[in-house]
Design a protein around this motif. Sequence first.
Motif, mmCIF file in Angstrom:
data_model
loop_
_atom_site.group_PDB
_atom_site.id
_atom_site.type_symbol
_atom_site.label_atom_id
_atom_site.label_comp_id
_atom_site.label_asym_id
_atom_site.label_seq_id
_atom_site.Cartn_x
_atom_site.Cartn_y
_atom_site.Cartn_z
ATOM 1 N N GLU A 7 0.648 -1.329 0.473
ATOM 2 C CA GLU A 7 0.183 -0.138 0.411
ATOM 3 C C GLU A 7 1.182 0.952 0.045
ATOM 4 N N VAL A 8 2.167 1.289 -0.001
ATOM 5 C CA VAL A 8 3.127 2.170 -0.126
ATOM 6 C C VAL A 8 4.094 2.585 -1.504
ATOM 7 N N GLN A 9 4.002 3.531 -1.695
ATOM 8 C CA GLN A 9 4.176 3.531 -2.859
ATOM 9 C C GLN A 9 5.191 5.000 -2.963
ATOM 10 N N LYS A 10 4.379 5.906 -2.037
ATOM 11 C CA LYS A 10 5.215 7.603 -1.706
ATOM 12 C C LYS A 10 5.767 7.389 -0.694
ATOM 13 N N ILE A 11 6.729 7.596 0.014
ATOM 14 C CA ILE A 11 7.028 8.255 0.990
ATOM 15 C C ILE A 11 7.480 9.688 1.290
ATOM 16 N N ILE A 12 6.744 10.085 1.893
ATOM 17 C CA ILE A 12 7.405 11.698 2.924
ATOM 18 C C ILE A 12 7.748 11.692 3.752
ATOM 19 N N GLN A 38 10.343 -0.705 -2.601
ATOM 20 C CA GLN A 38 9.705 -0.158 -4.529
ATOM 21 C C GLN A 38 9.069 1.288 -3.924
ATOM 22 N N ALA A 39 9.077 1.599 -3.109
ATOM 23 C CA ALA A 39 8.735 2.861 -2.507
ATOM 24 C C ALA A 39 9.717 4.323 -3.157
ATOM 25 N N SER A 40 9.596 5.020 -3.283
ATOM 26 C CA SER A 40 9.984 6.348 -3.791
ATOM 27 C C SER A 40 9.647 6.894 -2.198
ATOM 28 N N VAL A 41 11.247 7.505 -1.646
ATOM 29 C CA VAL A 41 11.452 8.700 -0.090
ATOM 30 C C VAL A 41 11.152 10.221 -0.517
ATOM 31 N N GLU A 54 21.080 14.641 -2.086
ATOM 32 C CA GLU A 54 22.299 14.217 -3.142
ATOM 33 C C GLU A 54 23.094 13.278 -2.645
ATOM 34 N N ARG A 55 23.538 13.682 -1.521
ATOM 35 C CA ARG A 55 24.388 12.576 -1.026
ATOM 36 C C ARG A 55 24.281 11.306 -0.381
ATOM 37 N N PHE A 56 22.775 10.982 -0.399
ATOM 38 C CA PHE A 56 22.209 9.808 0.394
ATOM 39 C C PHE A 56 21.559 9.344 -0.901
ATOM 40 N N SER A 57 21.575 9.143 -2.169
ATOM 41 C CA SER A 57 20.515 9.026 -2.864
ATOM 42 C C SER A 57 20.576 7.891 -3.048
ATOM 43 N N ASP A 58 20.777 6.811 -1.734
ATOM 44 C CA ASP A 58 20.464 4.822 -1.790
ATOM 45 C C ASP A 58 20.202 5.129 -1.116
ATOM 46 N N TYR A 59 18.941 6.270 -0.131
ATOM 47 C CA TYR A 59 17.779 6.238 0.320
ATOM 48 C C TYR A 59 16.720 7.130 0.184
ATOM 49 N N PHE A 60 16.808 8.151 -0.388
ATOM 50 C CA PHE A 60 16.188 9.452 -1.031
ATOM 51 C C PHE A 60 15.891 9.530 -2.056
ATOM 52 N N ASP A 61 14.433 9.756 -2.538
ATOM 53 C CA ASP A 61 14.642 9.601 -4.368
ATOM 54 C C ASP A 61 14.194 11.730 -4.466
ATOM 55 N N ASN A 62 13.492 12.151 -3.553
ATOM 56 C CA ASN A 62 13.340 13.177 -3.626
ATOM 57 C C ASN A 62 13.533 14.939 -2.905
ATOM 58 N N PHE A 63 13.098 15.943 -2.894
ATOM 59 C CA PHE A 63 13.637 16.597 -2.087
ATOM 60 C C PHE A 63 12.558 17.649 -1.528
ATOM 61 N N ILE A 64 11.641 18.285 -1.110
ATOM 62 C CA ILE A 64 10.922 19.414 -1.005
ATOM 63 C C ILE A 64 11.064 20.510 0.264
ATOM 64 N N PRO A 65 12.271 21.500 -0.293
ATOM 65 C CA PRO A 65 12.588 22.389 0.805
ATOM 66 C C PRO A 65 11.234 22.983 1.514
ATOM 67 N N PHE A 66 11.347 23.145 3.113
ATOM 68 C CA PHE A 66 10.530 23.294 3.727
ATOM 69 C C PHE A 66 10.525 25.135 4.137
ATOM 70 N N PRO A 67 9.428 25.697 3.926
ATOM 71 C CA PRO A 67 9.787 27.278 4.217
ATOM 72 C C PRO A 67 9.320 27.930 5.796
ATOM 73 N N GLY A 68 9.739 26.524 6.355
ATOM 74 C CA GLY A 68 9.536 26.950 8.377
ATOM 75 C C GLY A 68 7.800 27.271 8.871
ATOM 76 N N TYR A 69 7.496 27.149 10.336
ATOM 77 C CA TYR A 69 6.292 26.914 10.129
ATOM 78 C C TYR A 69 6.323 27.618 11.841
#
Length: 332
Positions: A7-12, A38-41, A54-69
């Motif tokens: 049930e998991v193909q995409k993880i954030i 099989q999931a995109s992380v 980018e350095r840990f590309s074996d574990y992560f597929d994508n990045f979204i910058p967080f603008p603060g909260y």
Amino acid sequence: MKVPQQEVQKIIIFRALQLGDLLCFIPAIRALRQAYPQASVTLAGLPWAKAFVERFSDYFDNFIPFPGYPGLPEQAVQPAAFTSFLAEVQAEKFDLALQMQGNGTLVNPMIELFGARYTAGFCVSHDYCPNKDLFLEYPNYGHEIERHIRLMNHLGIEEQGLQLEFPLSGKDYEEFAELNLPVDPMHYICIHPGSRGAWRQWPPKYFAELADYCKKQGFEVVITGTKDELPIVEEVMSHMQTQAINVAGKTSLGSIGVLIKNAFALISNCTGVSHIASAFQTKSVVISMDGEPERWGPLDKNIHHTIDWTKTFDFGIARVATISLFEEVTFE
């Protein structure tokens, strides 16, 4: 596993923190990747962490910058940018969102707004969390590495070891070579006196005294730091009776990794570089200025000496720890 693999193909994953914080959760991410191969992380983190992904590309597929909260101290809040960030995350339709920022008091309601099919992470007892079964009461004890492994265990994910990592690329070695340092592997000591907060910086005169001792044992001394830390590096050198090599502000993160990997030892405050030394099993003396050595100090006590300065205030202990680095040392 509590969240079925099929049930998991995409993880954030949400962890908007600094280098040491991210290095310490890599063992948990290693386990997560093994559990969901099989999931995109995707990592949602501080803007600088794009390079980390980018350095840990074996574990992560994508990045979204967080603008603060509101309430998070790492960066100023950008309300309009946060709205755009949330829309981008929701549009991705993630299957699993993991809150790995901390105890969740501030951010758990925000994580639910990601709109993932499943939401998991840390929480505080009797506080709000989206799904009681998938949230672990924050273990406010133990090492940072182990805290995140406990979350994986709670989700039914098998541990894949506690060791840290710091992958190096050809570019990292090229950047190190461009420094053209007059040092040989294992024949120099790295001294890193800086820290993100002045209150976490050990007095420069103490670093200087240890640096002089290392030099007198026949080792070159390389003092590292960011451009912003140049004043404290120069202060350390002003207290020294011997000469050191100053690379503050001249190194990339990758070249620092190579420098620490090839060093005989590292002497530093408890900062990101101490975790890089741990990843490479480079001997170290780490001065803990925040009173949490059991949380942030290296796990391997055989080659790493962590000193809780908030309890000892005894330079002699740091000197003894440094002396122990050189037991049975011989040069060919």
